[in-house]
Design a protein around this motif. Structure first.
Motif, short mmCIF file in Angstrom:
data_model
loop_
_atom_site.label_atom_id
_atom_site.label_comp_id
_atom_site.label_asym_id
_atom_site.label_seq_id
_atom_site.Cartn_x
_atom_site.Cartn_y
_atom_site.Cartn_z
N THR A 84 0.86 -1.19 0.00
CA THR A 84 0.00 0.00 0.00
C THR A 84 0.89 1.24 0.00
O THR A 84 2.02 1.20 0.49
N CYS A 85 0.40 2.32 -0.56
CA CYS A 85 1.06 3.61 -0.48
C CYS A 85 0.00 4.68 -0.59
O CYS A 85 -1.07 4.44 -1.15
N SER A 86 0.29 5.84 -0.06
CA SER A 86 -0.71 6.91 -0.02
C SER A 86 -0.22 8.15 -0.76
O SER A 86 0.87 8.65 -0.49
N ALA A 87 -1.04 8.65 -1.67
CA ALA A 87 -0.69 9.84 -2.44
C ALA A 87 -0.50 11.06 -1.55
O ALA A 87 0.20 12.01 -1.92
N LYS A 88 -1.12 11.06 -0.35
CA LYS A 88 -0.97 12.22 0.54
C LYS A 88 0.46 12.37 1.04
O LYS A 88 0.84 13.44 1.54
N ASP A 89 1.26 11.30 0.91
CA ASP A 89 2.66 11.35 1.34
C ASP A 89 3.61 11.75 0.21
O ASP A 89 4.81 11.87 0.43
N PHE A 90 3.10 11.95 -1.00
CA PHE A 90 3.95 12.27 -2.15
C PHE A 90 4.22 13.78 -2.14
O PHE A 90 3.61 14.55 -2.89
#
Length: 225
Positions: A84-90
């Motif tokens: 999983t990864c979250s765009a809010k962390d990009f």
């Protein structure tokens, strides 16, 4: 001057003819994958990978978002099941020229005995265009297998831990509680003397607990001392 040097290092073809814009790209190309193996610590079920990205632009005094998408058609891993990864962390932080894409990998059981890969691609957005053409994609590899690490070099073959085998490496990790012997001068966290200490301790352990390699030969550690 530093910004000028960065620009000069990139050809016009690499930057696709754009000028005066901001660019972002992965520090490693997709051909140079980032690996995570659950074999190093069988007790954990979740791990973390950070993919480094470089920015070519003027330094900004505010946070900037970059865009990345997962490419399922080029991957064997499944989002949600294996990672999983979250765009809010990009985010490229204010006054910074580096960013990190954080990925949580999961021990789903779907890769038992094999490796899964996940490929990501940078997309243009209001802040950044994709940078170097060979570094707009990144690949991670998730497995539960051991592989010979880069630090297990010719010195280890002849003077250190000896001939590499998955069995020996697994025993070393289990008995010594460490899996990375990369020296400080090579970007690691361990001194030469501490590294030698771990290898010698493993040699002494083998003397008290003789082991066989898969081919039936005696497991040996050639370090002197």
């Amino acid at each position: 001057m530093g910004i000028s040097l960065i620009w000069n290092a990139c050809s016009e073809n690499d930057l696709k003819g754009y000028s005066g814009d901001s660019y972002i790209y992965f520090s490693k190309s997709a051909d140079d994958s980032t690996e995570f193996s659950f074999a190093y610590d069988p007790e954990i079920s979740v791990g973390n990978i950070s993919l480094e990205l470089n920015v070519i632009s003027r330094i900004a005094n505010y946070d900037r978002i970059f865009a990345v998408r997962f490419l399922p058609q080029e991957s064997t891993a499944q989002e949600g099941r294996d990672f999983t990864c979250s765009a809010k962390d990009f985010v490229v932080k204010a006054n910074d020229s580096l960013a990190y894409m954080k990925i949580e990998v999961k021990k789903s059981g779907s890769f038992t005995g094999r490796s899964l890969n996940a490929v990501f691609e940078i997309l243009p957005n209001e802040y950044f265009l994709p940078g170097l053409s060979g570094n707009t994609k990144a690949k991670i590899v998730i497995s539960d297998k051991l592989s010979r690490p880069e630090w297990w070099d010719a010195w280890h073959e002849s003077n250190g831990l000896g001939t590499y085998s998955d069995k020996k490496y697994a025993l070393f990790i289990k008995q010594m509680g460490i899996y990375d012997l990369t020296l400080k001068e090579n970007g690691g966290k361990i001194s030469y003397y501490d590294m030698r200490g771990y290898v010698q301790l493993f040699k002494y352990w083998l003397m008290e607990h003789p082991q066989k390699e898969v081919d039936g030969s005696d497991m040996k550690v050639p370090i002197i001392g």
